[in-house]
Design a protein around this motif. Sequence first.
Motif, PDB file in Angstrom:
ATOM      1  N   LEU A   1      47.825  97.800 -29.894  1.00  0.00           N
ATOM      2  CA  LEU A   1      46.455  97.283 -29.938  1.00  0.00           C
ATOM      3  C   LEU A   1      46.469  95.766 -30.048  1.00  0.00           C
ATOM      4  O   LEU A   1      47.023  95.209 -30.998  1.00  0.00           O
ATOM      5  CB  LEU A   1      45.713  97.891 -31.128  1.00  0.00           C
ATOM      6  CG  LEU A   1      44.319  97.328 -31.443  1.00  0.00           C
ATOM      7  CD1 LEU A   1      43.347  97.606 -30.298  1.00  0.00           C
ATOM      8  CD2 LEU A   1      43.798  97.904 -32.755  1.00  0.00           C
ATOM      9  N   PHE A   2      45.869  95.098 -29.073  1.00  0.00           N
ATOM     10  CA  PHE A   2      45.661  93.650 -29.130  1.00  0.00           C
ATOM     11  C   PHE A   2      44.249  93.389 -29.624  1.00  0.00           C
ATOM     12  O   PHE A   2      43.279  93.863 -29.023  1.00  0.00           O
ATOM     13  CB  PHE A   2      45.864  93.018 -27.747  1.00  0.00           C
ATOM     14  CG  PHE A   2      47.287  93.006 -27.272  1.00  0.00           C
ATOM     15  CD1 PHE A   2      48.083  91.888 -27.434  1.00  0.00           C
ATOM     16  CD2 PHE A   2      47.838  94.133 -26.664  1.00  0.00           C
ATOM     17  CE1 PHE A   2      49.407  91.878 -27.001  1.00  0.00           C
ATOM     18  CE2 PHE A   2      49.155  94.138 -26.234  1.00  0.00           C
ATOM     19  CZ  PHE A   2      49.939  93.014 -26.398  1.00  0.00           C
TER      20      PHE A   2
ATOM     21  N   SER B   1      44.612 105.128 -32.566  1.00  0.00           N
ATOM     22  CA  SER B   1      45.862 105.631 -33.162  1.00  0.00           C
ATOM     23  C   SER B   1      47.014 104.662 -32.911  1.00  0.00           C
ATOM     24  O   SER B   1      48.146 105.060 -32.623  1.00  0.00           O
ATOM     25  CB  SER B   1      46.214 107.021 -32.603  1.00  0.00           C
ATOM     26  OG  SER B   1      45.218 107.964 -32.909  1.00  0.00           O
ATOM     27  N   ALA B   2      46.723 103.380 -33.028  1.00  0.00           N
ATOM     28  CA  ALA B   2      47.712 102.349 -32.719  1.00  0.00           C
ATOM     29  C   ALA B   2      48.904 102.401 -33.663  1.00  0.00           C
ATOM     30  O   ALA B   2      48.770 102.662 -34.862  1.00  0.00           O
ATOM     31  CB  ALA B   2      47.057 100.969 -32.783  1.00  0.00           C
ATOM     32  N   ASP B   3      50.082 102.153 -33.102  1.00  0.00           N
ATOM     33  CA  ASP B   3      51.314 102.009 -33.877  1.00  0.00           C
ATOM     34  C   ASP B   3      51.601 100.545 -34.184  1.00  0.00           C
ATOM     35  O   ASP B   3      52.230 100.214 -35.187  1.00  0.00           O
ATOM     36  CB  ASP B   3      52.509 102.576 -33.100  1.00  0.00           C
ATOM     37  CG  ASP B   3      52.313 104.022 -32.708  1.00  0.00           C
ATOM     38  OD1 ASP B   3      52.283 104.879 -33.607  1.00  0.00           O
ATOM     39  OD2 ASP B   3      52.173 104.299 -31.499  1.00  0.00           O
ATOM     40  N   ILE B   4      51.149  99.665 -33.290  1.00  0.00           N
ATOM     41  CA  ILE B   4      51.412  98.235 -33.387  1.00  0.00           C
ATOM     42  C   ILE B   4      50.098  97.495 -33.157  1.00  0.00           C
ATOM     43  O   ILE B   4      49.337  97.831 -32.243  1.00  0.00           O
ATOM     44  CB  ILE B   4      52.451  97.784 -32.341  1.00  0.00           C
ATOM     45  CG1 ILE B   4      53.787  98.498 -32.580  1.00  0.00           C
ATOM     46  CG2 ILE B   4      52.649  96.272 -32.365  1.00  0.00           C
ATOM     47  CD1 ILE B   4      54.787  98.309 -31.440  1.00  0.00           C
ATOM     48  N   VAL B   5      49.840  96.485 -33.990  1.00  0.00           N
ATOM     49  CA  VAL B   5      48.652  95.641 -33.832  1.00  0.00           C
ATOM     50  C   VAL B   5      49.118  94.205 -33.661  1.00  0.00           C
ATOM     51  O   VAL B   5      49.967  93.715 -34.417  1.00  0.00           O
ATOM     52  CB  VAL B   5      47.715  95.747 -35.046  1.00  0.00           C
ATOM     53  CG1 VAL B   5      46.440  94.926 -34.799  1.00  0.00           C
ATOM     54  CG2 VAL B   5      47.355  97.202 -35.335  1.00  0.00           C
ATOM     55  N   ILE B   6      48.551  93.528 -32.666  1.00  0.00           N
ATOM     56  CA  ILE B   6      48.969  92.161 -32.346  1.00  0.00           C
ATOM     57  C   ILE B   6      47.735  91.270 -32.256  1.00  0.00           C
ATOM     58  O   ILE B   6      46.740  91.631 -31.626  1.00  0.00           O
ATOM     59  CB  ILE B   6      49.744  92.117 -31.018  1.00  0.00           C
ATOM     60  CG1 ILE B   6      51.042  92.926 -31.135  1.00  0.00           C
ATOM     61  CG2 ILE B   6      50.051  90.674 -30.607  1.00  0.00           C
ATOM     62  CD1 ILE B   6      51.747  93.143 -29.810  1.00  0.00           C
TER      63      ILE B   6
ATOM     64  N   ASN C   1      46.570  94.851 -48.077  1.00  0.00           N
ATOM     65  CA  ASN C   1      45.944  95.950 -48.815  1.00  0.00           C
ATOM     66  C   ASN C   1      46.676  97.264 -48.590  1.00  0.00           C
ATOM     67  O   ASN C   1      46.826  98.073 -49.502  1.00  0.00           O
ATOM     68  CB  ASN C   1      44.475  96.093 -48.411  1.00  0.00           C
ATOM     69  CG  ASN C   1      43.612  95.001 -48.998  1.00  0.00           C
ATOM     70  OD1 ASN C   1      43.993  94.341 -49.952  1.00  0.00           O
ATOM     71  ND2 ASN C   1      42.439  94.805 -48.421  1.00  0.00           N
ATOM     72  N   LYS C   2      47.118  97.468 -47.353  1.00  0.00           N
ATOM     73  CA  LYS C   2      47.860  98.689 -47.046  1.00  0.00           C
ATOM     74  C   LYS C   2      49.157  98.730 -47.836  1.00  0.00           C
ATOM     75  O   LYS C   2      49.532  99.758 -48.401  1.00  0.00           O
ATOM     76  CB  LYS C   2      48.154  98.786 -45.562  1.00  0.00           C
ATOM     77  CG  LYS C   2      48.944 100.042 -45.162  1.00  0.00           C
ATOM     78  CD  LYS C   2      49.202 100.072 -43.680  1.00  0.00           C
ATOM     79  CE  LYS C   2      49.908 101.376 -43.286  1.00  0.00           C
ATOM     80  NZ  LYS C   2      51.199 101.562 -43.955  1.00  0.00           N
TER      81      LYS C   2
ATOM     82  N   GLU D   1      52.155 104.882 -40.421  1.00  0.00           N
ATOM     83  CA  GLU D   1      52.812 103.593 -40.543  1.00  0.00           C
ATOM     84  C   GLU D   1      52.486 102.743 -39.324  1.00  0.00           C
ATOM     85  O   GLU D   1      52.611 103.194 -38.182  1.00  0.00           O
ATOM     86  CB  GLU D   1      54.320 103.777 -40.658  1.00  0.00           C
ATOM     87  CG  GLU D   1      55.083 102.503 -40.972  1.00  0.00           C
ATOM     88  CD  GLU D   1      54.797 101.974 -42.364  1.00  0.00           C
ATOM     89  OE1 GLU D   1      54.908 100.754 -42.553  1.00  0.00           O
ATOM     90  OE2 GLU D   1      54.473 102.789 -43.254  1.00  0.00           O
ATOM     91  N   ILE D   2      52.027 101.523 -39.547  1.00  0.00           N
ATOM     92  CA  ILE D   2      51.781 100.616 -38.443  1.00  0.00           C
ATOM     93  C   ILE D   2      52.514  99.300 -38.700  1.00  0.00           C
ATOM     94  O   ILE D   2      52.827  98.962 -39.840  1.00  0.00           O
ATOM     95  CB  ILE D   2      50.278 100.323 -38.237  1.00  0.00           C
ATOM     96  CG1 ILE D   2      49.693  99.616 -39.477  1.00  0.00           C
ATOM     97  CG2 ILE D   2      49.506 101.578 -37.899  1.00  0.00           C
ATOM     98  CD1 ILE D   2      48.333  99.030 -39.236  1.00  0.00           C
ATOM     99  N   LYS D   3      52.790  98.607 -37.612  1.00  0.00           N
ATOM    100  CA  LYS D   3      53.336  97.266 -37.713  1.00  0.00           C
ATOM    101  C   LYS D   3      52.328  96.298 -37.114  1.00  0.00           C
ATOM    102  O   LYS D   3      51.655  96.613 -36.130  1.00  0.00           O
ATOM    103  CB  LYS D   3      54.677  97.158 -36.982  1.00  0.00           C
ATOM    104  CG  LYS D   3      55.823  97.844 -37.701  1.00  0.00           C
ATOM    105  CD  LYS D   3      57.162  97.425 -37.133  1.00  0.00           C
ATOM    106  CE  LYS D   3      58.320  97.972 -37.975  1.00  0.00           C
ATOM    107  NZ  LYS D   3      59.630  97.480 -37.487  1.00  0.00           N
ATOM    108  N   ALA D   4      52.244  95.112 -37.712  1.00  0.00           N
ATOM    109  CA  ALA D   4      51.320  94.095 -37.227  1.00  0.00           C
ATOM    110  C   ALA D   4      52.085  92.804 -36.976  1.00  0.00           C
ATOM    111  O   ALA D   4      52.973  92.433 -37.754  1.00  0.00           O
ATOM    112  CB  ALA D   4      50.202  93.862 -38.233  1.00  0.00           C
TER     113      ALA D   4
END
Length: 254
Positions: A19-20, A114-119, A145-146, A173-176
């Motif tokens: 997700l951008f 349902s994003a795994d990665i946020v940029i 916060n997460k 679990e997500i990465k940003a």
Amino acid sequence: MKNHLNNDDNSTLIKKKVLFVIAHPDDECMFFTPTIQHYNLIESEIFVACLSNGNAVGLGKIREKELIDSCIDMGINQQNVFFDQSNNFQDGMNIMWDTDLVENTILSFIKQTSADIVISFDECGISSHPNHISISNGLKQLIKNKSSSTTSSTSSTLSNRTTTTTTNSLNKEIKAYKLETVNIIRKYIGIADIPLTKLLSYDGNSTQTFISTQLFPPSSYSPMTKHKSQFVWFRYLFVFLSRYSFINTLIEIK
């Protein structure tokens, strides 16, 4: 196109949902083209969430269509392009957006995709644009916060508080990552910044660098032509001279 990947990208063949989060139509191609190309190359599913439609001078609906056309040009499904509908985020060079509102809006898009990665942007916003910086603040707060919620998960007596709703709603679990802002010289030396980028000591565990070596025209040129309302002379110069047409350095937000 040439990509330099860290071990995290090569550790699994599972396709990621990426997700951008951008502030305005045209941010996706002006700043993130090398990264979008990379995730297209490895067949990730790409989403773009735009918080403002760039309506500062009344062109919002036109710019929405331009963003969709640009994303299609970049290989992104038009069904994966989203706009915030709340009108909470007005386009403006003097407007900072509420951090809590940004955080909760990003959370909503994460859940929707349902994003795994946020940029998104870093704290300097590439161009010091307050809208860009506002997104950085919101994303950083969401991840903070997460992390805090995960650490204190055994103590859930405050789980109904509004401030914890964001973190408790993330069940995966997500990465940003934030796009690094560089100084004005590096920003406008284009592809010539590649050797310097390679020389700098980045932590390979938390930093990714994506490089596009397409020169004439840069890979960002074609999608940028879809933004007809914005493609004035100085943006031509930006596309051809900016480092961000060729190099993206992403730093993990922890």
